[in-house]
Design an enzyme around this catalytic site. Structure first.
Site, PDB file in Angstrom:
ATOM      1  CD  GLU A 192      35.586  -5.709  14.058  1.00 15.26           C
ATOM      2  OE1 GLU A 192      36.483  -5.080  14.642  1.00 15.26           O
ATOM      3  OE2 GLU A 192      35.808  -6.433  13.071  1.00 15.26           O
TER       4      GLU A 192
ATOM      5  CG  HIS B 283      26.737 -14.645  34.904  1.00 20.84           C
ATOM      6  ND1 HIS B 283      26.706 -13.533  35.731  1.00 20.84           N
ATOM      7  CD2 HIS B 283      25.620 -15.362  35.196  1.00 20.84           C
ATOM      8  CE1 HIS B 283      25.629 -13.600  36.501  1.00 20.84           C
ATOM      9  NE2 HIS B 283      24.954 -14.692  36.193  1.00 20.84           N
TER      10      HIS B 283
ATOM     11  CE  LYS C   8      43.102 -10.172  12.322  1.00 20.57           C
ATOM     12  NZ  LYS C   8      42.527 -10.222  13.632  1.00 20.57           N
TER      13      LYS C   8
ATOM     14  CB  SER D 229      44.696  -8.382   8.246  1.00 19.73           C
ATOM     15  OG  SER D 229      45.955  -7.827   8.551  1.00 19.73           O
TER      16      SER D 229
END
Ligand code: ARG
Length: 461
Positions: free
Chosen positions: A291, A157, A284, A278
């Site tokens: 992804e 979970h 970043k 970024s």
């Protein structure tokens, strides 16, 4: 000279709006090599059946061999306005050897030809995908070896569950990818049946020895029924299923690594080489490749679903709808190949931060071990669960960790606690206390890693 393989039946030339719409050559050119391979064998089979003169069979063989060589030498040559790869190869053959080339299609249909081509294609391409998965598995095994005795929390979970070895975690992904490797092998075996001899649908009228033809092309068997064979794309769906499940596994690994390399977790450091920046926020370091792998899993799922929907309403026999099998199949193959390569590259460059994973593996996630301690002292598990539950509530209220309790405090929860509780309730003791071969017990994990390395060595040729 007629332009299409079927022009004889028609008075008028086809309307480009309708004909061009049906052209598959821009994508089925990928089957070029397989188409020629199938035709070479078919010509031999016709000759053996007495349906082709030896001289014609000989010039067909020479013509096809030259076409294959030219296509291999110059893949861009496999191109043009032809309807499909079958028309292209036959057209080139006739252009080279004349009338003998016009005899090649005797007793044969493009319906079975496209099936044999796809089956041959999958048979030679699936091993490359298996190699790509193998490389990811090898990267995981390498990281597992490097992780040594490092500990981390496991999650259910997405809440801390129990301590595990980092190597056990990494090998969990390897185990799933090994199933994908095997599943791709099963998909290859399903494709490994000869459809030639089925004709357009009813079977061929020439005395072709299909067993000899199957052996010649390396197929392990001949299809059972010509009507079924003309529209059977189960093997393509099975392949898409195998690639899709593999993509789902790569996606889940990617998702884990996106989380575990984040500032919040910080369990692994993503290499600069595996990240992007970024355009606006200078701090970043984004896990773009991971992804994208996660995103591309959606394409694979779409292709599987798409093919099944294409199949579901077809009346028995070949239907042109089946031409829609190829683009999803090729794209799923490409998607898995690039995704596996990207994942392997990211995994092999990860740096473990054992102090962070180790710290996260201590504290309240040892609660099950505390309960097991009480069980070891004779308390029924249900009761132990309650005692430890109350302990956890107290610790949370006081903002304290299990490790900070004095013996007197332990004993306030239960007189069964003794001095050894301090050494018995640690993350390391917890993993050592696991007993089964599939568990995170350090000896068990070492054996699994050794088995995996043996498998990698054996499957690597
Ligand atoms: N391009 C077709 C396909 O991919 C080849 C088979 C064509 N057969 C036919 N009867 N039109 O399915």
């Amino acid at each position: 000279m007629s332009q299409h393989l079927w022009s004889g039946r028609f008075e008028a030339a086809p309307d480009p709006a309708a004909f061009d719409f049906g052209i598959s050559f821009p994508f089925d050119r990928r089957l070029f090599e397989d188409d020629v391979t199938g035709s070479l064998a078919w010509a031999e089979a016709l000759a053996a059946a007495g349906a082709l003169e030896p001289a014609d069979a000989q010039s067909i063989r020479e013509g096809l061999t030259a076409i294959l060589e030219q296509g291999r030498r110059d893949p861009a040559w496999v191109n043009g306005p032809d309807e499909d790869v079958h028309s292209f190869v036959e057209g080139q053959l006739v252009a080279r050897i004349g009338d003998a080339g016009r005899r090649l299609h005797t007793g044969r249909s493009r319906n079975e030809q496209v099936s044999v081509d796809l089956r041959l294609y999958l048979r030679r391409r699936i091993p490359l995908l298996q190699d790509a998965l193998r490389a990811v598995i090898a990267a995981l095994a390498e990281q597992a070896a490097r992780a040594g005795d490092a500990l981390m929390p496991s999650y259910t979970h997405l809440r801390r569950a129990m301590p595990v070895l980092v190597s056990h975690y990494l090998l969990s992904h390897a185990a799933a990818l090994q199933r994908d490797h095997a599943r791709l092998g099963q998909a290859r075996e399903e494709a490994n049946a000869l459809p030639l001899g089925s004709g357009a649908i009813a079977g061929t009228g020439y005395a072709v020895d299909t067993d000899a033809l199957a052996a010649r092309l390396g197929f392990s068997r001949v299809v059972a029924n010509s009507m079924d064979a003309s529209s059977d794309r189960d093997f393509a769906a099975t392949f898409l299923y195998a690639t899709t499940v593999a993509m789902v596994h790569l996606s889940r690994l990617a998702e884990d690594l996106i989380l575990f390399t984040s500032e919040e977790f910080g369990y692994f450091e993503l290499a600069d080489a595996s990240a992007t920046g970024s355009s606006m926020m200078p701090q970043k370091k984004n896990p773009d490749p991971l992804e994208l792998v996660r995103g591309k899993a959606g394409r694979a799922i779409g292709h599987l679903t798409g093919l099944l929907v294409t199949m579901k309403g077809l009346p028995t026999g070949y239907n042109k709808d089946l031409q829609e099998d190829k683009e999803p199949l090729f794209d799923a193959e490409d998607t898995l190949a690039v995704s596996a390569a990207a994942t392997g590259a990211v995994v092999s460059r990860l740096t473990l931060r054992p102090e962070r994973t180790g710290r996260a593996a201590s504290g309240l996630l040892l609660a099950t071990d505390v309960a097991d301690y009480l069980v070891g002292r004779g308390m029924p598990f249900r009761q132990a669960h309650e005692v430890v539950g109350a302990m956890v509530r107290q610790l949370l209220a006081d903002g304290r960790e299990i490790e900070a309790l004095s013996l007197a405090e332990w004993q306030a929860f239960s007189p069964l606690f003794a001095e050894d509780v301090k050494t018995r309730v640690t993350a390391w003791a917890s993993v050592q206390a696991r007993r089964t071969p599939q568990s995170t017990n350090p000896d068990a994990v070492r054996s699994r890693l050794a088995e995996l390395r043996a498998w990698l060595a054996a499957s690597g040729q």
